[in-house]
Design a protein around this motif. Structure first.
Motif, PDB file in Angstrom:
ATOM      1  N   ILE A 145       0.869  -1.174   0.000  1.00  0.00           N
ATOM      2  CA  ILE A 145       0.000   0.000   0.000  1.00  0.00           C
ATOM      3  C   ILE A 145       0.906   1.224   0.000  1.00  0.00           C
ATOM      4  N   ARG A 146       0.458   2.298  -0.640  1.00  0.00           N
ATOM      5  CA  ARG A 146       1.259   3.516  -0.585  1.00  0.00           C
ATOM      6  C   ARG A 146       0.367   4.716  -0.312  1.00  0.00           C
ATOM      7  N   GLN A 147       1.003   5.778   0.174  1.00  0.00           N
ATOM      8  CA  GLN A 147       0.301   7.028   0.426  1.00  0.00           C
ATOM      9  C   GLN A 147       1.130   8.189  -0.084  1.00  0.00           C
ATOM     10  N   PRO A 148       0.760   8.743  -1.236  1.00  0.00           N
ATOM     11  CA  PRO A 148       1.466   9.928  -1.731  1.00  0.00           C
ATOM     12  C   PRO A 148       1.216  11.113  -0.815  1.00  0.00           C
ATOM     13  N   PRO A 149       2.083  12.094  -0.841  1.00  0.00           N
ATOM     14  CA  PRO A 149       1.894  13.256   0.037  1.00  0.00           C
ATOM     15  C   PRO A 149       0.572  13.950  -0.236  1.00  0.00           C
ATOM     16  N   GLY A 150      -0.178  14.183   0.825  1.00  0.00           N
ATOM     17  CA  GLY A 150      -1.444  14.896   0.721  1.00  0.00           C
ATOM     18  C   GLY A 150      -2.586  14.087   0.140  1.00  0.00           C
ATOM     19  N   LYS A 151      -2.371  12.786  -0.065  1.00  0.00           N
ATOM     20  CA  LYS A 151      -3.414  11.945  -0.653  1.00  0.00           C
ATOM     21  C   LYS A 151      -3.725  10.751   0.254  1.00  0.00           C
ATOM     22  N   GLY A 152      -4.737   9.999  -0.126  1.00  0.00           N
ATOM     23  CA  GLY A 152      -5.134   8.839   0.660  1.00  0.00           C
ATOM     24  C   GLY A 152      -4.317   7.610   0.355  1.00  0.00           C
ATOM     25  N   MET A 153      -4.615   6.550   1.096  1.00  0.00           N
ATOM     26  CA  MET A 153      -3.944   5.283   0.913  1.00  0.00           C
ATOM     27  C   MET A 153      -4.333   4.690  -0.440  1.00  0.00           C
ATOM     28  N   GLU A 154      -3.382   4.079  -1.112  1.00  0.00           N
ATOM     29  CA  GLU A 154      -3.611   3.437  -2.400  1.00  0.00           C
ATOM     30  C   GLU A 154      -3.177   1.986  -2.332  1.00  0.00           C
ATOM     31  N   TRP A 155      -4.104   1.099  -2.558  1.00  0.00           N
ATOM     32  CA  TRP A 155      -3.803  -0.336  -2.548  1.00  0.00           C
ATOM     33  C   TRP A 155      -3.088  -0.688  -3.840  1.00  0.00           C
ATOM     34  N   MET A 156      -1.943  -1.349  -3.754  1.00  0.00           N
ATOM     35  CA  MET A 156      -1.129  -1.638  -4.930  1.00  0.00           C
ATOM     36  C   MET A 156      -1.194  -3.095  -5.377  1.00  0.00           C
ATOM     37  N   GLY A 157      -1.273  -3.995  -4.416  1.00  0.00           N
ATOM     38  CA  GLY A 157      -1.286  -5.405  -4.778  1.00  0.00           C
ATOM     39  C   GLY A 157      -1.055  -6.277  -3.580  1.00  0.00           C
ATOM     40  N   ALA A 158      -1.287  -7.582  -3.758  1.00  0.00           N
ATOM     41  CA  ALA A 158      -1.162  -8.513  -2.649  1.00  0.00           C
ATOM     42  C   ALA A 158      -0.774  -9.899  -3.152  1.00  0.00           C
ATOM     43  N   ILE A 159      -0.201 -10.675  -2.244  1.00  0.00           N
ATOM     44  CA  ILE A 159       0.137 -12.064  -2.535  1.00  0.00           C
ATOM     45  C   ILE A 159      -0.452 -12.926  -1.429  1.00  0.00           C
ATOM     46  N   THR A 160      -1.015 -14.060  -1.834  1.00  0.00           N
ATOM     47  CA  THR A 160      -1.702 -14.913  -0.877  1.00  0.00           C
ATOM     48  C   THR A 160      -0.803 -16.038  -0.383  1.00  0.00           C
ATOM     49  N   ASP A 161      -1.355 -16.850   0.521  1.00  0.00           N
ATOM     50  CA  ASP A 161      -0.609 -17.984   1.061  1.00  0.00           C
ATOM     51  C   ASP A 161      -0.176 -18.961  -0.025  1.00  0.00           C
ATOM     52  N   SER A 162      -0.988 -19.095  -1.057  1.00  0.00           N
ATOM     53  CA  SER A 162      -0.672 -20.045  -2.127  1.00  0.00           C
ATOM     54  C   SER A 162       0.239 -19.451  -3.200  1.00  0.00           C
ATOM     55  N   GLY A 163       0.507 -18.168  -3.069  1.00  0.00           N
ATOM     56  CA  GLY A 163       1.361 -17.508  -4.057  1.00  0.00           C
ATOM     57  C   GLY A 163       0.599 -16.813  -5.161  1.00  0.00           C
ATOM     58  N   SER A 164      -0.715 -16.801  -5.081  1.00  0.00           N
ATOM     59  CA  SER A 164      -1.496 -16.042  -6.059  1.00  0.00           C
ATOM     60  C   SER A 164      -1.245 -14.555  -5.847  1.00  0.00           C
ATOM     61  N   ILE A 165      -1.158 -13.832  -6.945  1.00  0.00           N
ATOM     62  CA  ILE A 165      -0.836 -12.403  -6.867  1.00  0.00           C
ATOM     63  C   ILE A 165      -1.960 -11.601  -7.502  1.00  0.00           C
ATOM     64  N   TYR A 166      -2.343 -10.538  -6.831  1.00  0.00           N
ATOM     65  CA  TYR A 166      -3.378  -9.646  -7.307  1.00  0.00           C
ATOM     66  C   TYR A 166      -2.795  -8.234  -7.390  1.00  0.00           C
ATOM     67  N   TYR A 167      -3.126  -7.533  -8.459  1.00  0.00           N
ATOM     68  CA  TYR A 167      -2.619  -6.180  -8.659  1.00  0.00           C
ATOM     69  C   TYR A 167      -3.762  -5.186  -8.717  1.00  0.00           C
ATOM     70  N   SER A 168      -3.392  -3.922  -8.440  1.00  0.00           N
ATOM     71  CA  SER A 168      -4.351  -2.831  -8.535  1.00  0.00           C
ATOM     72  C   SER A 168      -4.992  -2.811  -9.920  1.00  0.00           C
ATOM     73  N   PRO A 169      -6.276  -2.513  -9.999  1.00  0.00           N
ATOM     74  CA  PRO A 169      -6.927  -2.396 -11.311  1.00  0.00           C
ATOM     75  C   PRO A 169      -6.489  -1.150 -12.083  1.00  0.00           C
ATOM     76  N   SER A 170      -5.822  -0.227 -11.404  1.00  0.00           N
ATOM     77  CA  SER A 170      -5.309   0.959 -12.090  1.00  0.00           C
ATOM     78  C   SER A 170      -4.340   0.533 -13.188  1.00  0.00           C
ATOM     79  N   LEU A 171      -4.639   0.900 -14.423  1.00  0.00           N
ATOM     80  CA  LEU A 171      -3.773   0.478 -15.522  1.00  0.00           C
ATOM     81  C   LEU A 171      -2.361   1.009 -15.353  1.00  0.00           C
ATOM     82  N   ASN A 172      -2.254   2.234 -14.834  1.00  0.00           N
ATOM     83  CA  ASN A 172      -0.940   2.846 -14.648  1.00  0.00           C
ATOM     84  C   ASN A 172      -0.092   2.025 -13.685  1.00  0.00           C
TER      85      ASN A 172
END
Length: 122
Positions: free
Chosen positions: A39-66
């Protein structure tokens, strides 16, 4: 109690790749209890979820194309850590970056690292 600690350079030049590691103690990154998340928080902005990895190794990324096209998450179970790589950074990627143990693909997290400031500047 699970503890998380981010590590990595605090200054990255534009167009380079930002690389951070989150070392987990007091619990295993193969635990089914949590999604290990960046997760990240740019200055003056809210928290942004970037991605996660699960116990099995599955990886999920932010839907933001950028973000999605520039983000890579991996793990090393032998070291009980997981990593974030963000390529082609710009000054807009300047933020405090957190790793966390969360309850799903959400910002509801039981445990957080202290956060690490990353500045993108030449």
């Amino acid at each position: 109690q699970v503890q998380l600690q981010e590590s990595g350079p605090g200054l990255v030049k534009p167009s380079q790749t930002l690389s951070l590691t989150c070392t987990v103690s007091g619990g295993s990154i193969t635990s089914s209890l949590y999604y290990f998340t960046w997760i990240r928080q740019p200055p003056g902005k809210g928290m942004e979820w970037m991605g996660a990895i699960t116990d099995s190794g599955s990886i999920y990324y932010s839907p933001s194309l950028n973000l999605k096209r520039r983000t890579s998450i991996s793990r090393d179970t032998s070291k009980n850590h997981f990593t974030l790589q963000l390529s082609s950074v710009t000054p807009e990627d300047t933020a405090v970056y957190y790793c966390a143990a969360c309850n799903g693909l959400v910002l509801e997290c039981d445990y957080w690292g202290q956060g690490t400031q990353v500045t993108v500047s030449s």
